[in-house]
Enzyme design. Structure first.
Site, PDB file in Angstrom:
ATOM      1  CG  ASP A 150      -2.037   1.033   1.039  1.00 39.72           C
ATOM      2  OD1 ASP A 150      -2.418   1.301  -0.111  1.00 39.72           O
ATOM      3  OD2 ASP A 150      -2.505   1.587   2.042  1.00 39.72           O
ATOM      4  CG  HIS A 182      -3.926  11.013   2.086  1.00 44.98           C
ATOM      5  ND1 HIS A 182      -4.996  10.994   2.963  1.00 44.98           N
ATOM      6  CD2 HIS A 182      -3.081  10.037   2.525  1.00 44.98           C
ATOM      7  CE1 HIS A 182      -4.814  10.044   3.868  1.00 44.98           C
ATOM      8  NE2 HIS A 182      -3.660   9.455   3.630  1.00 44.98           N
ATOM      9  NE  ARG A 238       4.750  14.514  10.647  1.00 39.09           N
ATOM     10  CZ  ARG A 238       4.119  13.692   9.796  1.00 39.09           C
ATOM     11  NH1 ARG A 238       3.567  12.584  10.243  1.00 39.09           N
ATOM     12  NH2 ARG A 238       4.051  13.973   8.511  1.00 39.09           N
ATOM     13  CD  GLU A 289      -5.883   5.357   4.261  1.00 36.82           C
ATOM     14  OE1 GLU A 289      -5.221   4.492   3.651  1.00 36.82           O
ATOM     15  OE2 GLU A 289      -5.390   6.134   5.103  1.00 36.82           O
ATOM     16  CD  GLU A 337      -5.115   3.266  -0.620  1.00 34.59           C
ATOM     17  OE1 GLU A 337      -4.269   2.704  -1.357  1.00 34.59           O
ATOM     18  OE2 GLU A 337      -5.037   3.283   0.618  1.00 34.59           O
ATOM     19  CG  ASP A 341      -5.746   0.837   3.356  1.00 32.03           C
ATOM     20  OD1 ASP A 341      -5.831  -0.268   3.901  1.00 32.03           O
ATOM     21  OD2 ASP A 341      -4.827   1.645   3.578  1.00 32.03           O
ATOM     22  NE  ARG A 358      -7.611   7.355   9.148  1.00 28.22           N
ATOM     23  CZ  ARG A 358      -6.882   7.094   8.069  1.00 28.22           C
ATOM     24  NH1 ARG A 358      -5.642   6.652   8.198  1.00 28.22           N
ATOM     25  NH2 ARG A 358      -7.378   7.274   6.870  1.00 28.22           N
ATOM     26  CD  GLN A 381      -2.917   4.918  10.537  1.00 30.21           C
ATOM     27  OE1 GLN A 381      -4.131   4.933  10.354  1.00 30.21           O
ATOM     28  NE2 GLN A 381      -2.071   5.360   9.647  1.00 30.21           N
ATOM     29  CE1 TYR A 392       3.191   7.327  12.386  1.00 27.19           C
ATOM     30  CE2 TYR A 392       1.863   7.494  14.368  1.00 27.19           C
ATOM     31  CZ  TYR A 392       2.666   8.086  13.420  1.00 27.19           C
ATOM     32  OH  TYR A 392       2.951   9.412  13.494  1.00 27.19           O
ATOM     33  CE  LYS A 405      -3.568   2.707   7.207  1.00 26.59           C
ATOM     34  NZ  LYS A 405      -4.280   3.619   6.313  1.00 26.59           N
ATOM     35  CB  THR A 419      -7.707  -4.186   1.934  1.00 27.60           C
ATOM     36  OG1 THR A 419      -6.791  -3.920   3.003  1.00 27.60           O
ATOM     37  CG2 THR A 419      -7.485  -3.170   0.817  1.00 27.60           C
ATOM     38  CB  THR A 429      -5.706   8.296   0.919  1.00 29.31           C
ATOM     39  OG1 THR A 429      -5.575   7.246   1.868  1.00 29.31           O
ATOM     40  CG2 THR A 429      -7.092   8.894   1.002  1.00 29.31           C
ATOM     41  CD  GLU A 459      -7.107  13.390   3.535  1.00 32.27           C
ATOM     42  OE1 GLU A 459      -7.384  12.196   3.271  1.00 32.27           O
ATOM     43  OE2 GLU A 459      -6.567  14.163   2.715  1.00 32.27           O
TER      44      GLU A 459
HETATM   45 CA    CA Z   1      -3.828   3.331   2.440  1.00 31.01          CA
END
Ligand code: CA
Length: 386
Positions: free
Chosen positions: A86, A93, A102, A157, A159, A191, A195, A198, A202, A211, A215, A315, A330
């Site tokens: 992926d 994105h 961040r 997501e 994709e 996907d 969150r 994650q 992560y 994830k 999918t 994404t 988003e």
């Molecule tokens: Ca993805």
């Protein structure tokens, strides 16, 4: 099988009477997946496509059993997925996620414009459109430490997945100008992402359980040959700084695909209301990295491709994060800006009973039937188990 108007064409029947794929092993057309056909390489795919077009000029002349009405067919996963990579190749994105997660640093990491950032996903949980999605559990950090809980931030997501046709040899990188010959076609791909899980798991190795639970992909693979007229330069034509030579591709490498995200809540379904469009975006104006660059990069170290490998684009989000984003993270800007639905409901992340439908195509807009439809990929959230 191949989709043709409102029917499914059984290639095994057409091959059996000599109309399609002369000289190709019959087992190729009797398999539950496309992988054996993928392994034939571009010459084999093109011969089958050419034969099929000729046979379908007069569908009334085809024998009984060659065509099955689409609404009587039970559609399955089109390929046995080998390795699933992926990507994270969408400029808007990646920028949005950086700003949300961040806010005090630069949105893009130093590597982002130099290589198509990716991770290895879980092929065994790639499921066909329509498969219910069980809300996953995972470790989420609370004030008193971590808890194993159903995710409260279940996301999508949007994709495009690229399916590898013929494989490559271990130890030999695929040059970027040969990469397209290893790609058979594309699917729509959702996907699904947890969150909150994650966010805790992560660092430093990337997403794992956030994830890998599911999918979803569309039932039909649209061949790259069918999409070839829609290749454009798009954002990938303006890469700055120029990537290293092994990633440089001067020819157009993105498809002029229009994509949309739709949501139907349980209340909408009960009231007979169809899915509402949350977002619409252009693939070519969203993606910085192309599928051929993903293939050149993934094999640069000598790693081999196999028929049925799947590359997710990352994404697909356009520049307008309120109307063109491919994730709820988003669209709701990290749950700070609930998305309003036509019936007055709101969403930050998905609730049980929500159905998400992704759609896409080339050659038209939402007002006009697309010339090449990618179909749709749908999934409904069901409560956590156990
Ligand atoms: Ca993805």
């Amino acid at each position: 099988v191949v989709a043709f108007e409102d029917d499914v064409v059984d290639l095994a029947v057409l091959h059996g009477i000599g109309l399609v794929g002369d000289g190709i092993d019959p087992a190729v057309f009797c398999s539950p997946h496309l992988n054996a056909l993928l392994a034939q390489g571009p010459e084999g795919w093109r011969a089958v496509r050419r034969d099929l077009r000729r046979a379908l000029l007069d569908p009334g002349a085809l024998p009984a059993g060659a065509l099955v009405p689409l609404d009587q067919a039970r559609l399955a996963l089109p390929v046995a997925v080998g390795d699933f990579v992926d990507g994270y190749g969408g400029l808007h994105h990646a920028t949005n996620m950086g700003r949300i997660l961040r806010p005090d640093g630069p949105p893009l990491q130093p590597n982002w414009r130099h290589l198509p950032v990716s991770y290895h996903g879980r092929a065994a949980t790639v499921v066909p459109s329509g498969t219910p999605i069980v809300r996953p559990r995972g470790q989420v950090m609370g004030e008193d430490g971590p808890h194993l809980v159903p995710t409260a931030r279940l996301d999508i997501e949007l994709e495009v997945g690229c399916v590898v046709g013929v494989g490559s040899e271990l130890g030999r990188p695929v040059p970027i100008d040969a990469a397209a010959d290893h790609l058979f076609g594309v699917v729509l791909l959702n996907d699904w992402s947890a969150r909150d899980v994650q966010a805790f798991e992560y660092q430093p190795l990337g997403p794992f359980l956030a994830k890998s639970f599911a999918t979803s992909v569309s039932h039909w693979v649209v061949t790259l040959d069918a999409l070839e007229p829609y290749l454009v330069g798009g954002l990938a034509a303006a890469q700055e700084p120029a990537p290293l030579p092994y990633l440089r591709r001067l020819q157009p490498a993105l498809w002029d695909l229009q994509l949309e995200v739709c949501l139907q809540t349980a209340a909408m379904r009960a009231a007979g209301q169809g899915p509402a469009v949350l977002s619409r975006t252009s693939f070519a104006e969203s993606m910085y990295w192309s599928a051929v660059q993903q293939v050149a990069h993934a094999t640069a170290n000598g790693a081999a491709l196999r028929p049925g490998d799947l590359f997710g684009s990352g994404t697909v989000s356009g520049p307008d994060d309120r109307h063109q984003a491919g994730s709820l993270m988003e669209l709701s800007w990290g749950a700070s800006r609930p998305v309003e639905l036509p019936n007055g409901e709101t969403r930050t992340f998905l609730e049980d009973g929500d159905t998400v439908v992704l759609r896409g195509g080339c050659g038209g807009t939402d007002q006009v039937a697309p010339t090449v439809a990618l179909g749709e990929v749908a999934g409904t959230i069901v409560p956590a188990q156990g």
